[in-house]
Design a protein around this motif. Structure first.
Motif, short mmCIF file in Angstrom:
data_model
loop_
_atom_site.label_atom_id
_atom_site.label_comp_id
_atom_site.label_asym_id
_atom_site.label_seq_id
_atom_site.Cartn_x
_atom_site.Cartn_y
_atom_site.Cartn_z
N ASN A 143 0.83 -1.21 0.00
CA ASN A 143 0.00 0.00 0.00
C ASN A 143 0.86 1.26 0.00
OD1 ASN A 143 -2.21 -1.72 0.28
ND2 ASN A 143 -2.43 -1.34 2.48
N GLY A 144 1.85 1.28 0.90
CA GLY A 144 2.68 2.46 1.07
C GLY A 144 3.62 2.70 -0.09
N ALA A 145 4.38 1.66 -0.48
CA ALA A 145 5.40 1.83 -1.51
C ALA A 145 4.78 2.15 -2.87
CB ALA A 145 6.26 0.57 -1.60
N ARG A 146 3.73 1.44 -3.23
CA ARG A 146 3.13 1.65 -4.54
C ARG A 146 2.38 2.98 -4.62
NH1 ARG A 146 3.96 -3.20 -7.18
NH2 ARG A 146 3.73 -5.14 -5.99
N SER A 147 1.81 3.42 -3.52
CA SER A 147 1.18 4.74 -3.51
C SER A 147 2.22 5.83 -3.69
CB SER A 147 0.41 4.94 -2.20
OG SER A 147 -0.68 4.05 -2.11
N GLY A 148 3.41 5.63 -3.12
CA GLY A 148 4.49 6.59 -3.33
C GLY A 148 4.88 6.69 -4.79
N LEU A 149 4.98 5.56 -5.47
CA LEU A 149 5.30 5.57 -6.90
C LEU A 149 4.20 6.27 -7.69
CD1 LEU A 149 7.00 4.67 -9.34
CD2 LEU A 149 5.70 2.51 -9.33
N THR A 150 2.95 6.03 -7.32
CA THR A 150 1.83 6.65 -8.01
C THR A 150 1.90 8.17 -7.92
OG1 THR A 150 0.45 4.72 -7.53
CG2 THR A 150 -0.69 6.74 -8.15
N GLY A 151 2.22 8.67 -6.73
CA GLY A 151 2.35 10.11 -6.56
C GLY A 151 3.49 10.69 -7.37
N PHE A 152 4.60 9.97 -7.43
CA PHE A 152 5.74 10.43 -8.22
C PHE A 152 5.38 10.52 -9.70
CE2 PHE A 152 9.23 9.13 -11.00
CZ PHE A 152 10.12 10.17 -10.79
N VAL A 153 4.74 9.47 -10.22
CA VAL A 153 4.37 9.45 -11.63
C VAL A 153 3.43 10.60 -11.97
CG1 VAL A 153 3.04 8.15 -13.36
CG2 VAL A 153 4.80 7.00 -11.99
N ALA A 154 2.49 10.88 -11.08
CA ALA A 154 1.55 11.98 -11.32
C ALA A 154 2.28 13.31 -11.49
CB ALA A 154 0.56 12.07 -10.17
N GLY A 155 3.43 13.42 -10.84
CA GLY A 155 4.17 14.68 -10.89
C GLY A 155 5.02 14.86 -12.12
N ILE A 156 5.38 13.76 -12.82
CA ILE A 156 6.28 13.92 -13.97
C ILE A 156 5.65 13.56 -15.31
CG2 ILE A 156 8.31 13.46 -12.54
CD1 ILE A 156 8.49 10.71 -14.02
N ALA A 157 4.57 12.78 -15.31
CA ALA A 157 4.05 12.26 -16.58
C ALA A 157 3.60 13.37 -17.53
CB ALA A 157 2.89 11.30 -16.31
N ARG A 158 3.01 14.42 -16.98
CA ARG A 158 2.47 15.48 -17.84
C ARG A 158 3.56 16.33 -18.48
NH1 ARG A 158 -0.78 14.43 -13.57
NH2 ARG A 158 -2.98 14.08 -14.01
N LYS A 159 4.76 16.24 -17.96
CA LYS A 159 5.86 17.04 -18.50
C LYS A 159 6.42 16.46 -19.80
CE LYS A 159 7.46 18.67 -13.97
NZ LYS A 159 7.20 20.11 -14.22
#
Length: 259
Positions: free
Chosen positions: A154-170
């Motif tokens: 739950n914790g580790a994968r949610s962290g990855l999800t947040g990271f991806v949300a921050g860079i994908a649109r760039k």
């Protein structure tokens, strides 16, 4: 539908079996050559040979642990400039948070958050320069609906999800997309492991637990790995260039929410 991927190359992590293998096979069916990674040599070689015979594509098998710096170096040495990256790693073991010390948490973060981030960092610039790239992270339905015995995941994968949300649109303007696939109950070794743990904790037969879980899913069954692989292949397709920073949930309708 032709997915416009013939001649592309994909690096697929943890792909000797389960959902990683399913993604590799669906990409191979579209004419994508592959670099497959896994820790177990025998199963990896068997999978690689099966894909070569079945789909007629080039397959390079690399025995490596993608969660380690050495494993990532070996993967990138085999093919440093993939067009497609599928990040995947075995999830942390189920259990109870009172039993997890700092080392256990760091191992989970290394495997399911930091390792995929390192692979993205190593391949993204090349994709941008070539104006084509597809990155798919295999995470978990637990990102949407946390599972109590899978706290590490739950914790580790949610962290990855947040990271991806921050860079994908760039990067989407360069025809490079980054998305996450969230598997629910697919018929894999991982599902059997978590069912076994739950059965043990609750004093029930494993077969009974599995039957109850199938019946409880709105689809009345577990997912088939091929269904997951085909969803991955579409996200990697030429037609999917307008889809990025998304979390695609494949769970047979288990998640009860609207959003």
């Amino acid at each position: 539908m032709k997915l416009g991927l013939e001649g592309r190359h994909a690096l697929v992590c943890a792909s000797s079996k389960g959902l990683g293998r399913a993604c590799a096979e669906s990409l191979a069916a579209e004419g994508v050559s592959l670099t497959l990674l896994a820790r177990g040599r025998d199963t990896l070689e068997e999978t690689a040979e099966h894909i070569r015979r079945t789909y007629g594509v080039r397959v390079h098998a690399v025995v490596a642990d993608i969660t380690t710096p050495e494993g990532r170096a070996a993967a990138l040495a085999a093919h440093p400039a993939p067009d497609i990256l599928v990040n995947n790693a075995g999830g942390p073991k189920p259990g109870h948070f009172q039993d997890w010390d700092r080392a256990t948490w760091i191992a989970a973060l290394d495997a399911n958050m930091l390792a995929p981030i390192e692979m993205i960092r190593a391949t993204l610039d090349g994709m941008v320069a070539r104006r084509f790239g597809r990155i798919v992270n295999i995470t978990s339905s637990a990102v949407k609906a946390p599972i109590d015995i899978l706290g590490l995941s739950n914790g580790a994968r949610s962290g990855l999800t947040g990271f991806v949300a921050g860079i994908a649109r760039k990067n989407v303007a360069h025809n490079v997309t980054i998305n996450n696939l969230l598997p629910g109950p697919f018929e894999t070794d991982r599902l059997l492991e978590t069912a076994r743990q739950w059965a043990k904790d609750n004093g029930q037969p494993e077969a009974q637990v599995l039957a109850q879980r199938r019946a409880a899913n709105p689809a009345g069954r577990f997912g088939r790995p091929q269904e997951f692989g085909d969803a991955c292949a579409f996200l990697c397709s030429a037609q999917a260039g307008f889809i990025t920073a998304q979390n695609l949930l494949l769970d047979g309708g288990s998640y009860p929410g609207t959003f």
